[in-house]
Design a protein around this motif. Structure first.
Motif, PDB file in Angstrom:
ATOM      1  N   ILE A 135       1.159  -1.148   0.084  1.00 50.41           N
ATOM      2  CA  ILE A 135       0.018  -0.260  -0.118  1.00 50.41           C
ATOM      3  C   ILE A 135       0.979   1.354   0.159  1.00 50.41           C
ATOM      4  O   ILE A 135       1.949   1.260   0.968  1.00 50.41           O
ATOM      5  CB  ILE A 135      -0.854  -0.132   1.204  1.00 50.41           C
ATOM      6  N   LEU A 136       0.509   2.070  -0.905  1.00 53.14           N
ATOM      7  CA  LEU A 136       1.596   3.438  -1.096  1.00 53.14           C
ATOM      8  C   LEU A 136       0.724   4.458  -0.547  1.00 53.14           C
ATOM      9  O   LEU A 136       1.604   5.406  -0.080  1.00 53.14           O
ATOM     10  CB  LEU A 136       1.834   3.558  -2.847  1.00 53.14           C
ATOM     11  N   GLY A 137      -0.550   4.498  -0.544  1.00 53.81           N
ATOM     12  CA  GLY A 137      -1.081   5.675   0.262  1.00 53.81           C
ATOM     13  C   GLY A 137      -2.358   6.094  -0.637  1.00 53.81           C
ATOM     14  O   GLY A 137      -2.660   5.564  -1.557  1.00 53.81           O
ATOM     15  N   ARG A 138      -2.703   7.171  -0.404  1.00 55.77           N
ATOM     16  CA  ARG A 138      -4.043   7.836  -0.620  1.00 55.77           C
ATOM     17  C   ARG A 138      -3.666   9.122  -1.358  1.00 55.77           C
ATOM     18  O   ARG A 138      -2.886  10.019  -1.037  1.00 55.77           O
ATOM     19  CB  ARG A 138      -4.926   8.020   0.373  1.00 55.77           C
ATOM     20  N   LEU A 139      -4.354   9.341  -2.483  1.00 57.34           N
ATOM     21  CA  LEU A 139      -4.205  10.727  -3.370  1.00 57.34           C
ATOM     22  C   LEU A 139      -5.798  11.240  -3.473  1.00 57.34           C
ATOM     23  O   LEU A 139      -6.706  10.551  -3.977  1.00 57.34           O
ATOM     24  CB  LEU A 139      -3.580  10.786  -4.415  1.00 57.34           C
ATOM     25  N   ARG A 184      -9.127  12.928  -5.012  1.00 57.42           N
ATOM     26  CA  ARG A 184      -9.193  13.260  -6.247  1.00 57.42           C
ATOM     27  C   ARG A 184      -9.753  14.893  -6.594  1.00 57.42           C
ATOM     28  O   ARG A 184     -10.458  15.407  -5.588  1.00 57.42           O
ATOM     29  CB  ARG A 184     -10.543  12.282  -6.759  1.00 57.42           C
ATOM     30  N   GLU A 185      -9.544  15.351  -7.555  1.00 57.63           N
ATOM     31  CA  GLU A 185      -9.889  16.593  -7.987  1.00 57.63           C
ATOM     32  C   GLU A 185     -11.237  17.039  -7.577  1.00 57.63           C
ATOM     33  O   GLU A 185     -12.248  16.319  -8.008  1.00 57.63           O
ATOM     34  CB  GLU A 185      -9.612  17.092  -9.335  1.00 57.63           C
ATOM     35  N   GLY A 186     -11.928  18.247  -6.979  1.00 58.42           N
ATOM     36  CA  GLY A 186     -13.038  18.638  -6.831  1.00 58.42           C
ATOM     37  C   GLY A 186     -13.652  18.092  -5.717  1.00 58.42           C
ATOM     38  O   GLY A 186     -14.709  17.889  -5.372  1.00 58.42           O
ATOM     39  N   ALA A 187     -12.810  17.440  -4.558  1.00 58.09           N
ATOM     40  CA  ALA A 187     -13.362  16.965  -3.373  1.00 58.09           C
ATOM     41  C   ALA A 187     -14.409  15.770  -3.721  1.00 58.09           C
ATOM     42  O   ALA A 187     -15.245  15.472  -3.190  1.00 58.09           O
ATOM     43  CB  ALA A 187     -13.863  17.724  -2.630  1.00 58.09           C
ATOM     44  N   THR A 188     -13.984  14.924  -4.680  1.00 57.48           N
ATOM     45  CA  THR A 188     -15.034  13.819  -5.176  1.00 57.48           C
ATOM     46  C   THR A 188     -14.285  12.481  -4.502  1.00 57.48           C
ATOM     47  O   THR A 188     -14.775  11.321  -5.047  1.00 57.48           O
ATOM     48  CB  THR A 188     -14.925  13.576  -6.738  1.00 57.48           C
ATOM     49  N   GLY A 189     -13.804  12.564  -3.594  1.00 58.53           N
ATOM     50  CA  GLY A 189     -13.261  11.183  -2.792  1.00 58.53           C
ATOM     51  C   GLY A 189     -11.805  11.169  -3.018  1.00 58.53           C
ATOM     52  O   GLY A 189     -11.153  12.044  -3.331  1.00 58.53           O
ATOM     53  N   ALA A 190     -11.338   9.857  -2.865  1.00 63.58           N
ATOM     54  CA  ALA A 190     -10.048   9.794  -2.799  1.00 63.58           C
ATOM     55  C   ALA A 190      -9.716   8.271  -3.374  1.00 63.58           C
ATOM     56  O   ALA A 190     -10.706   7.308  -3.702  1.00 63.58           O
ATOM     57  CB  ALA A 190      -9.618   9.381  -1.078  1.00 63.58           C
ATOM     58  N   ALA A 191      -8.487   8.334  -3.877  1.00 62.34           N
ATOM     59  CA  ALA A 191      -8.146   7.068  -4.555  1.00 62.34           C
ATOM     60  C   ALA A 191      -6.912   6.431  -4.040  1.00 62.34           C
ATOM     61  O   ALA A 191      -6.126   7.179  -3.342  1.00 62.34           O
ATOM     62  CB  ALA A 191      -7.387   7.480  -6.067  1.00 62.34           C
ATOM     63  N   TYR A 192      -6.950   5.045  -3.792  1.00 59.69           N
ATOM     64  CA  TYR A 192      -5.864   4.450  -2.882  1.00 59.69           C
ATOM     65  C   TYR A 192      -4.955   3.685  -3.935  1.00 59.69           C
ATOM     66  O   TYR A 192      -5.467   2.775  -4.908  1.00 59.69           O
ATOM     67  CB  TYR A 192      -6.423   3.495  -1.908  1.00 59.69           C
ATOM     68  N   PHE A 193      -3.643   3.714  -3.862  1.00 58.41           N
ATOM     69  CA  PHE A 193      -2.901   3.142  -4.712  1.00 58.41           C
ATOM     70  C   PHE A 193      -1.848   2.127  -4.006  1.00 58.41           C
ATOM     71  O   PHE A 193      -1.375   2.301  -2.773  1.00 58.41           O
ATOM     72  CB  PHE A 193      -1.961   4.244  -5.206  1.00 58.41           C
ATOM     73  N   ALA A 194      -1.451   1.173  -4.721  1.00 55.61           N
ATOM     74  CA  ALA A 194      -0.616  -0.133  -4.319  1.00 55.61           C
ATOM     75  C   ALA A 194       0.143  -0.452  -5.397  1.00 55.61           C
ATOM     76  O   ALA A 194       0.048  -0.039  -6.580  1.00 55.61           O
ATOM     77  CB  ALA A 194      -1.526  -1.068  -3.683  1.00 55.61           C
ATOM     78  N   ARG A 195       1.255  -0.986  -4.803  1.00 52.24           N
ATOM     79  CA  ARG A 195       2.372  -1.665  -5.980  1.00 52.24           C
ATOM     80  C   ARG A 195       1.950  -3.361  -5.899  1.00 52.24           C
ATOM     81  O   ARG A 195       1.779  -3.863  -4.928  1.00 52.24           O
ATOM     82  CB  ARG A 195       3.774  -1.290  -5.461  1.00 52.24           C
ATOM     83  N   ASP A 196       1.721  -3.614  -7.236  1.00 52.34           N
ATOM     84  CA  ASP A 196       1.452  -5.263  -7.326  1.00 52.34           C
ATOM     85  C   ASP A 196       2.802  -5.887  -7.019  1.00 52.34           C
ATOM     86  O   ASP A 196       3.747  -5.742  -7.965  1.00 52.34           O
ATOM     87  CB  ASP A 196       0.759  -5.536  -8.563  1.00 52.34           C
TER      88      ASP A 196
END
Length: 202
Positions: free
Chosen positions: A129-133, A135-147
């Motif tokens: 798990i790399l963390g959270r970024l 989304r533009e316009g306060a439309t939630g968050a995207a979580y990123f991970a490395r496979d």
């Protein structure tokens, strides 16, 4: 060497002193390549939009963004509810309407940290798990991970659901081929119970 690997190397060299380049995310609506990076000064994820020179693949411009653009297309992204392919990291599935906005808790809060911890536990051995970024316009968050098997960057889709007692939303990680919602719900319930017990004892 592939064009994407060359782009990552070029951007890595140009931003080495301030940003760690983690990998390739996708393409935005303008056709620019989007990379995932980490701001070394504050240890936060950023989106890095790179526009290339078509003749030699060198970046013409690099734009560091604190939020992820609405039109970023991530290959393989799919709605965890109806399994419709989603071309962009939208907050809602355009087919079934599922709420994919994920956690709205501000970064650095206990709720945000709890989601990251639950994701790390549920995907241990397969994803880093790399963390959270956000989304533009306060439309939630995207979580990123490395496979860990392919070393590729994966975008984790979180479905927002209401808690049983309707007092607080819970956040469940769902990836295209990972449907371990029960295990993650149990992890988060256990962590919440532990936190409640610690608060009651204080």
């Amino acid at each position: 060497m592939s064009d994407v690997k060359q782009l990552i190397q070029n951007v890595r060299r140009s931003l080495a002193s301030t940003y760690e380049i983690l990998g390739y995310v996708g393409v935005d609506g303008s056709g620019a390549q989007v990379l995932l990076g980490r701001d070394l000064a504050i240890n936060a994820l950023v989106g890095i939009v790179a526009r290339e020179d078509a003749t030699n693949g060198a970046p013409l411009s690099v734009d560091v963004q604190r939020t992820l653009g609405r039109t970023v297309m991530v290959s393989g992204s799919m709605c965890p509810e109806c399994r419709t392919p989603l071309p962009e990291l939208d907050a809602f599935c355009f087919h079934c309407g599922a709420n994919l906005s994920g956690s709205t808790a501000p970064v650095g809060t206990p709720d945000s940290a709890m989601v990251l911890a639950a994701l790390a536990t549920a995907t241990s051995g397969r994803y880093e798990i790399l963390g959270r970024l956000d989304r533009e316009g306060a439309t939630g968050a995207a979580y990123f991970a490395r496979d860990l098997a392919s070393d590729n960057i994966a975008a984790l889709r979180l479905t927002r659901v209401e808690a049983v007692d309707a007092s607080k939303p819970e956040y469940i990680e769902r990836l295209t081929n990972i449907f371990e919602t029960g295990a993650i719900q149990a992890q988060m319930a256990e962590r919440k119970a532990q936190q409640d017990a610690e608060r009651a004892a204080a």
